[in-house]
Design a protein around this motif. Structure first.
Motif, short mmCIF file in Angstrom:
data_model
loop_
_atom_site.label_atom_id
_atom_site.label_comp_id
_atom_site.label_asym_id
_atom_site.label_seq_id
_atom_site.Cartn_x
_atom_site.Cartn_y
_atom_site.Cartn_z
N UNK A 615 0.90 -1.18 -0.21
CA UNK A 615 0.05 -0.11 -0.09
C UNK A 615 0.72 1.31 -0.11
N UNK A 616 0.65 2.11 -1.07
CA UNK A 616 1.54 3.38 -1.24
C UNK A 616 0.61 4.60 -1.32
N UNK A 617 1.08 5.52 -0.62
CA UNK A 617 0.47 6.94 -0.71
C UNK A 617 0.69 7.37 -2.37
N UNK A 625 -0.50 6.85 6.30
CA UNK A 625 -1.57 7.13 7.46
C UNK A 625 -2.45 8.27 7.00
N UNK A 626 -2.07 9.25 6.40
CA UNK A 626 -2.81 10.50 6.24
C UNK A 626 -3.32 10.52 4.59
N UNK A 627 -2.96 9.63 3.85
CA UNK A 627 -3.13 9.62 2.40
C UNK A 627 -4.59 9.46 2.15
N UNK A 628 -5.15 10.38 0.98
CA UNK A 628 -6.49 10.00 0.68
C UNK A 628 -6.47 9.30 -0.62
N UNK A 629 -5.34 9.01 -1.16
CA UNK A 629 -5.13 8.25 -2.46
C UNK A 629 -4.13 7.10 -2.29
N UNK A 630 -4.47 5.88 -2.40
CA UNK A 630 -3.24 5.00 -2.27
C UNK A 630 -3.54 3.97 -3.27
N UNK A 669 -7.09 -10.39 3.31
CA UNK A 669 -7.74 -9.55 4.23
C UNK A 669 -7.06 -8.36 4.66
N UNK A 670 -7.29 -7.15 4.43
CA UNK A 670 -6.67 -5.69 4.57
C UNK A 670 -7.39 -4.87 5.63
N UNK A 671 -6.82 -4.32 6.78
CA UNK A 671 -7.37 -3.55 7.67
C UNK A 671 -6.32 -2.42 7.87
N UNK A 672 -7.15 -1.25 7.86
CA UNK A 672 -6.36 -0.07 8.07
C UNK A 672 -6.93 0.43 9.46
N UNK A 673 -6.36 0.11 10.47
CA UNK A 673 -7.06 -0.10 11.88
C UNK A 673 -7.01 1.58 12.65
N UNK A 674 -6.27 2.40 12.02
CA UNK A 674 -6.39 3.62 12.64
C UNK A 674 -7.25 4.41 11.67
N UNK A 675 -7.85 3.84 10.59
CA UNK A 675 -8.60 4.76 9.58
C UNK A 675 -10.12 4.56 9.73
#
Length: 722
Positions: A615-617, A625-630, A669-675
């Motif tokens: 996963x890349x910004x 962690x702040x990206x809106x487009x990955x 299975x992917x998780x962005x736990x802080x988003x």
């Protein structure tokens, strides 16, 4: 347009003729065009911009021996290099219209250097007279050079690649033949042939740039001859009952005479010297074979070092006298102790390295089929140990070859560790790294093949990730350099194939390593001579005491664990797993997930098979962690339709099959736990088209990612958040 229609027709014909019964869990690629559109998620030219090349930004050697642009000498300039190794079987050099498209596409993919490979073979293909270059091929090469330069892509070239050089009336220009590439090291006639070849190819004014390539600011790296190490050349032509060719006997005897002076002195060192072998009449024979260590082999290595260094000096003088002012390298393969000594005085070191190898495209060709992580990325480590610290270091060829099922590892292993080491260029070997479409009507474009990454979705996904990790600099360079001290010829042993010990090169998984000339004293925080008294674990302890390695670094070589001193890379040899956690990219290459992997901003919960995930910004966010487009990459395995093997382990080819390519179905299975918040996940076709969203939500950012999408299988996905 005519060519595009022909390509589309050819591809549709291939697709129509393919069997409709696909193997279970293998999904046929639907794309025809592979030409990415401006602004697509695969167009990196917005944040990896290439400026047109001129005197101000020509490449030079900058601070700390790193490759840099002339106008910013203190800023390293990593080169993502495109291998251009076309032959008639792979389509040859493109016409003018296609060259413009191809050069622009390379720039959009993130490439800023191109390596011209086998120029001599292409120019002389089908020609009967010596140095009678095919004028149409020459014109195409000149135009492509101009197109690349316009798109900010520097050039790497070779003075000699084909074993036939500029000789006419040969039809085996891409096949090894004895003579020229070995003898150019020590005989005048082959050297003069090389000199005439270089002069003929590179001093003619290019009508599309207005300057001869040898004096062009775009020509940045000149490899004097490709893979012409003397021992390597003899191995290529090894024959039963004859390890070394007769052409070496005279110069070797001359060298022995200068060193020892008499047969009596030589016999004191060589206990196996026969009674009828005498220096006085130059009758000392070459070693009967190369794999049993003995003093004869040690002296042969010392002879090679002196002959190769002398050859570097006289070849360098030729290209300098012709007006070249760029970077010069040579002997770009075999990271042995002997070749390391040869490369010491080079301006820059170039190296070729491979995980697995394939020697033929014929039925019966085989691979080892092994994971690169199972031996802790030994192919990368061997290359790392060939670097001389304080000089630019470039990988002129590398690959984790098709059809090795673990080749998804390569897209993380090589660019990540190249960045950690602070290398300067990375060139994955191929006919060409990209193709404009599937289905080109050439023998080597009708199926995925080894050394041909353009049609392989797995290799292409790895190159896409590589542009971010290596060229964009998502992976931090180690602040530490561990020197491997070199004394000189006294480091040579009776073993002709001696490399830097693997038990020591594991240090390259933690910090930067490279060769350094010894002043005769032992140096602290270094791998000193003799090597059998050095210990990697002790060196790690010394680095921790010196504050150069964090006290909590998790490296444990006995358990196969290696963590980089930056804390970004963690390799687990026994699990065959490599993970990466950086501010802008997080990634994992794994054979299985026996437990969740927490990468920081992302967490992988489970997967149904081996794969590469990243996963890349790709916006201007400060971090992933702040990206809106990955951009997400999920690469499993790929093979050809109708591909058959002769063994159950799928290591021996029965038939390579044909297009379309098939991608192995997979899920992670992917998780962005802080988003949390609004998000949508869209598949991205192999040519960059964003398809209708697969998943969306308003809440936790968590989903199952599958490459089996309504628009067809893919390796790319766009994740957007509001």
């Amino acid at each position: 347009m005519t060519r595009l229609v022909q390509l589309l027709t050819a591809t549709l014909a291939l697709t129509a003729s393919a069997t409709a019964a696909w193997p279970a869990d293998w999904l046929p690629v639907r794309e025809v065009s592979l030409t990415i559109s401006p602004g697509s998620p695969l167009d990196f030219s917005g944040f990896l911009a290439n400026d047109p090349i001129g005197p101000a930004n020509r490449l030079t050697i900058g601070a700390n021996g790193r490759l840099a642009r002339a106008d910013t000498p203190d800023k390293p300039a990593p080169m993502m290099c495109a291998s251009l190794a076309w032959s008639p079987a792979s389509g040859g050099f493109p016409n003018h219209a296609d060259a413009d498209i191809y050069a622009r596409q390379l720039a959009m993919h993130g490439y800023n250097m191109a390596r011209f490979h086998f120029l001599d073979g292409s120019l002389m293909y089908g020609q009967k007279k010596d140095f009678d270059f095919n004028p149409e091929i020459l014109d195409r090469i000149q135009y492509l050079m101009a197109a690349l330069k316009k798109n900010g892509i520097y050039w790497m070239v070779e003075g000699l690649t084909s074993w036939r050089g500029g000789y006419g009336n040969f039809d085996d220009r891409w096949s090894p033949s004895e003579g020229l590439k070995l003898e150019v090291n020590f005989e005048d006639k082959p050297f003069e042939h090389w000199k005439k070849l270089v002069t003929a190819i590179f001093t003619k004014v290019n009508p599309y740039t207005g300057v001869a390539p040898i004096r062009d600011d775009a020509l940045s790296v000149f490899i004097l001859a490709n893979e012409n190490s003397m021992e390597f050349e003899t191995v290529v032509h090894d024959k039963p009952g004859r390890a070394y060719p007769d052409s070496l006997e005279k110069p070797f005897n001359e060298w022995l005479r200068k060193k020892y002076g008499s047969t009596q002195a030589l016999r004191a060192v060589w206990p196996d010297l026969k009674a009828n072998e005498r220096l006085e009449n130059a009758s000392v024979r070459m070693p009967a074979e190369r794999y049993v260590p003995n003093p004869r082999l040690r002296d042969l290595q010392a002879f090679y070092v002196e002959a190769e260094k002398a050859n570097i000096a006289r070849m360098t003088k030729v290209v300098r006298d012709l007006g070249y002012r760029g970077i010069i390298s040579d002997y770009n393969n075999w990271p042995t102790i002997q070749t390391g000594l040869t490369r010491k005085d080079l301006q820059a070191v170039t190296m070729n390295t491979y995980q697995d190898g394939v020697m033929s495209y014929e039925p019966g060709a085989s691979i080892k089929g092994e994971s690169s992580l199972a031996d802790a990325a030994n192919y990368m480590r061997a290359a790392a140990a060939s670097r001389w610290l304080g000089k630019p270091f470039m990988i002129s060829e590398w690959d984790h070859l098709f059809w090795n099922k673990y080749r998804y590892e390569g897209g993380l292993v090589m660019p990540a560790y190249a960045a950690l080491q602070g290398w300067d260029a990375l060139c994955r070997h191929a006919h060409g790294p990209i193709a404009l479409a599937y289905g080109e009507p050439y023998p080597h474009k009708r199926a995925m093949l080894p050394y041909a990454i353009a049609l392989d979705p797995v290799a292409r996904a790895g190159e896409t990730l590589g542009a971010l990790l290596f060229r964009r600099g998502d992976v931090a360079t180690s602040p530490t350099r561990i020197p491997f001290m070199v004394r000189g010829e006294e480091d040579l042993s009776n073993n002709m194939q001696a490399y830097e010990p693997s038990v020591l090169t594991v240090l390259s998984l933690v910090s930067g390593i490279g060769l350094k000339q010894s002043d005769g004293l032992r140096e602290p925080l270094a791998i000193n001579q003799p090597r059998d008294q050095a210990d990697a674990v002790e060196t790690l302890g010394e680095l921790k005491k010196a504050g150069l390695l964090p006290a909590n670094n998790r490296t444990d070589f006995d358990k196969g664990i290696a963590e980089s001193d930056t804390g970004q890379l963690l390799l687990d040899r026994d699990k065959r797993r490599l993970t990466l956690s950086t501010p802008h990219t997080e990634a994992a290459a794994f054979t299985a997930l026996d437990a969740p992997i927490d990468l920081g901003a992302t967490r992988l919960e489970r997967a149904d098979g081996a794969a590469l995930f990243s996963a890349s910004a790709i916006d201007d966010a400060a971090s992933l962690a702040d990206s809106k487009r990955m951009l997400l990459i999920f690469a499993t395995d790929a093979r050809n339709t109708g591909m058959r093997f002769r063994d159950k382990d799928e290591k021996v080819i029965g038939d390579f099959g044909h297009l379309p390519a098939l991608i192995r179905k997979g899920t992670v299975s992917v998780d962005f736990p802080k988003r949390t918040g609004r998000w949508r996940l869209s598949p991205v076709s192999l040519e960059g088209t964003v398809q209708a969203p697969l998943r969306s939500g308003n809440g936790p950012l968590r989903f199952d990612l599958t490459n089996d999408t309504p628009s067809g299988p893919t390796t790319y996905f766009l994740l957007e958040t509001d």
